[in-house]
Design a protein around this motif. Structure first.
Motif, short mmCIF file in Angstrom:
data_model
loop_
_atom_site.label_atom_id
_atom_site.label_comp_id
_atom_site.label_asym_id
_atom_site.label_seq_id
_atom_site.Cartn_x
_atom_site.Cartn_y
_atom_site.Cartn_z
N PRO A 180 -24.14 -36.10 -25.23
CA PRO A 180 -24.77 -37.34 -24.78
C PRO A 180 -26.29 -37.30 -24.96
O PRO A 180 -26.96 -36.44 -24.40
CB PRO A 180 -24.38 -37.43 -23.30
N THR A 181 -26.80 -38.24 -25.73
CA THR A 181 -28.24 -38.26 -25.94
C THR A 181 -29.00 -38.70 -24.68
O THR A 181 -30.22 -38.54 -24.61
CB THR A 181 -28.60 -39.20 -27.10
N ASP A 182 -28.28 -39.23 -23.71
CA ASP A 182 -28.89 -39.54 -22.41
C ASP A 182 -28.45 -38.54 -21.34
O ASP A 182 -28.52 -38.83 -20.15
CB ASP A 182 -28.53 -40.97 -21.98
N GLY A 183 -28.02 -37.37 -21.77
CA GLY A 183 -27.43 -36.40 -20.86
C GLY A 183 -28.31 -35.21 -20.54
O GLY A 183 -27.85 -34.06 -20.63
N ALA A 184 -29.55 -35.44 -20.16
CA ALA A 184 -30.45 -34.32 -19.83
C ALA A 184 -29.90 -33.47 -18.69
O ALA A 184 -30.00 -32.24 -18.72
CB ALA A 184 -31.84 -34.85 -19.48
N LEU A 185 -29.31 -34.12 -17.69
CA LEU A 185 -28.82 -33.36 -16.53
C LEU A 185 -27.54 -32.61 -16.88
O LEU A 185 -27.29 -31.54 -16.32
CB LEU A 185 -28.61 -34.30 -15.35
N GLN A 186 -26.74 -33.14 -17.80
CA GLN A 186 -25.59 -32.38 -18.27
C GLN A 186 -26.04 -31.16 -19.06
O GLN A 186 -25.51 -30.06 -18.88
CB GLN A 186 -24.69 -33.27 -19.14
N PHE A 187 -27.03 -31.34 -19.91
CA PHE A 187 -27.55 -30.21 -20.68
C PHE A 187 -28.14 -29.17 -19.72
O PHE A 187 -27.96 -27.96 -19.93
CB PHE A 187 -28.60 -30.68 -21.67
N ALA A 188 -28.82 -29.62 -18.70
CA ALA A 188 -29.37 -28.69 -17.71
C ALA A 188 -28.24 -27.86 -17.08
O ALA A 188 -28.40 -26.66 -16.85
CB ALA A 188 -30.13 -29.44 -16.63
N ALA A 189 -27.11 -28.51 -16.81
CA ALA A 189 -25.98 -27.78 -16.23
C ALA A 189 -25.44 -26.72 -17.18
O ALA A 189 -25.05 -25.63 -16.76
CB ALA A 189 -24.87 -28.75 -15.84
N PHE A 190 -25.42 -27.02 -18.49
CA PHE A 190 -24.99 -26.02 -19.47
C PHE A 190 -25.95 -24.82 -19.47
O PHE A 190 -25.53 -23.66 -19.51
CB PHE A 190 -24.95 -26.63 -20.87
N ALA A 191 -27.26 -25.12 -19.45
CA ALA A 191 -28.25 -24.04 -19.44
C ALA A 191 -28.16 -23.24 -18.15
O ALA A 191 -28.23 -21.99 -18.16
CB ALA A 191 -29.65 -24.63 -19.61
N TRP A 192 -27.99 -23.92 -17.04
CA TRP A 192 -27.84 -23.29 -15.73
C TRP A 192 -26.67 -22.33 -15.75
O TRP A 192 -26.78 -21.18 -15.28
CB TRP A 192 -27.65 -24.41 -14.72
N GLN A 193 -25.54 -22.77 -16.28
CA GLN A 193 -24.36 -21.90 -16.36
C GLN A 193 -24.67 -20.63 -17.14
O GLN A 193 -24.21 -19.53 -16.79
CB GLN A 193 -23.22 -22.63 -17.04
#
Length: 428
Positions: A180-193
């Motif tokens: 998702p190009t509007d998914g900064a918080l999803q990407f943050a969750a991937f990095a967090w994991q």
């Protein structure tokens, strides 16, 4: 905010309690408090609480969601000195509202009884240098939602297996998932994991490292899927995304536990076609997840009745009747921050949509895997916008995911300096 206050916040986010005490609404009348929220079911919760006793009367106002004007409304009210007693704040915005002095330090108001009721990982996301600024309502571990009728192979346990499944599933129209190009918080969750720590406040400063080693690994992974044409790249909040899911072109969604209920409400015709599994892991021997979504409750600096406000908050986040009242407003799959309420949520949830699967049992297991050590930044809305602009360019082949991350870090630093915060910047 005075410079001296900002210097203290750079290390600890410590804010003094406002000089206020509970006072009755009138002679012999109940103490009145105000509550602002965009959360569905809040009116039902308030009505239920007001029926339980006659000492505290909560007056509720529905406001827009944070990014649709709710946070601006709260900030403006605080500047004018008339913020509500209680306000809903999502996790990524908690540090910012604490630094701005809107969310007061409630450490001394959070009882040991309440602490014991909450999932430790959730409470730690609202606690900075030992000081508590908001109380969690729900916490949403990232999970894998997938079309059981279309997946056509083993459910991936690792990210390597996910990439292999993406190659198997790809055809002329269908893809395994959306980046998702509007998914900064999803990407943050991937990095967090993966073990990223974008922000920390050690050594008396805000240390920023959006492009750390873990995030570089995650960026390279998704960049590979994009370049190989294995995922869609468009906004998730769009008609295009709705069509991709509705037409069965997206086989899996990576999002928080709350999204199960949202899927049921949005697409009742897909009943029986979806299932939920744990998020793929980098190292299955040491499983971990980040969160995507979730809300907390703050007592603002303007509250004249903080003890009454805390009594209402504690009831909201930990009493079974509060969750039942919220769920009466419609389907929800939120994972409560108070684990004792998981059974209440599970009983209220219609399992038939997910083929009888006990998704709350899965959520419970995954919530206990939330990786400790994550801290959101002081101006996440601004960081998020720059990151998503970069994702849109990467999706169009005009940059990379890692470029977006680095640009977001560069754009974040001036905001922190403008707040008067001591800062350091790191690549890894």
């Amino acid at each position: 905010m005075p410079a001296s206050r900002r210097a203290v916040l750079a290390a600890s986010l410590a804010l003094p309690l406002a000089a206020a005490c509970s006072a009755p609404g009138g002679a012999g009348g109940p103490t009145r408090i105000t509550f602002w929220s965009a959360l569905r079911g809040s009116q039902q919760v308030v009505d239920a609480f007001n029926r339980t006793q006659n000492r505290i009367r909560v007056d509720f106002q529905q406001i827009p969601s944070g990014d649709q004007g709710g946070y601006a409304k709260l900030s403006n009210a605080a500047r004018a000195g008339n913020a509500p007693d209680v306000a809903t704040i999502e996790y990524p915005q908690v540090p910012g509202f604490a630094i701005d002095g809107v969310a007061r330090d409630i450490t001394d108001l959070v009882s040991d009884r309440l602490r014991a009721k909450l999932l430790p990982q959730a409470l730690r996301l609202t606690t900075f240098a030992g000081r508590v600024f908001t109380v969690p309502l729900d916490v949403e571990p990232m999970v894998l939602h997938y079309r059981a009728d279309l997946f056509g192979g083993p459910i991936p346990r690792t990210w390597d297996e996910f990439a292999a499944a993406a190659r198997r599933i790809r055809d002329g129209r269908r893809r395994i998932a959306l980046f998702p190009t509007d998914g900064a918080l999803q990407f943050a969750a991937f990095a967090w994991q993966a073990g990223a720590r974008w922000f920390d406040t050690s050594a008396g400063a805000w240390n920023v490292s959006l492009a750390d080693a873990a995030t570089q690994r995650v960026s390279a992974y998704w960049q590979g899927l994009i370049e190989d044409g294995l995922v869609f790249t468009n906004a998730s909040l769009s008609r295009q995304s709705d069509a991709q899911i509705g037409q069965g072109l997206v086989v899996a969604r990576l999002s928080g536990a709350w999204d199960a209920g949202a899927q049921m409400k949005a697409r009742p015709g897909q009943k029986g076609k979806w299932a939920i599994a744990p998020l793929p892991q980098w190292d299955p021997a040491h499983p971990a997840v980040g969160t995507h979504g979730g809300s907390t409750f703050a007592i603002t600096k303007d509250s004249a009745n903080p003890e009454a406000a805390m009594e209402f908050i504690e009831w909201q986040v930990s009493h079974p009747d509060a969750l039942r009242a919220r769920l009466s407003s419609g389907t929800s799959s939120q994972y409560p921050a108070a684990p004792a309420l998981v059974e209440v949520g599970g009983k209220a949830f219609d399992r038939s949509y997910y083929g009888g699967q006990d998704i709350y049992r899965l959520f419970d297991t995954q919530a206990h895997l939330i990786r400790d050590g994550w801290l959101w930044g002081p101006r996440m809305s601004a960081t998020q916008r720059v990151l998503q602009d970069g994702f849109a360019r990467a999706g169009a082949g005009q940059g990379t995911v890692l470029d977006a991350v680095r640009d977001a870090q560069k754009a974040t630093m001036p905001d922190l300096v403008a707040l008067g915060l001591a800062t350091t910047e790191h690549e890894s």
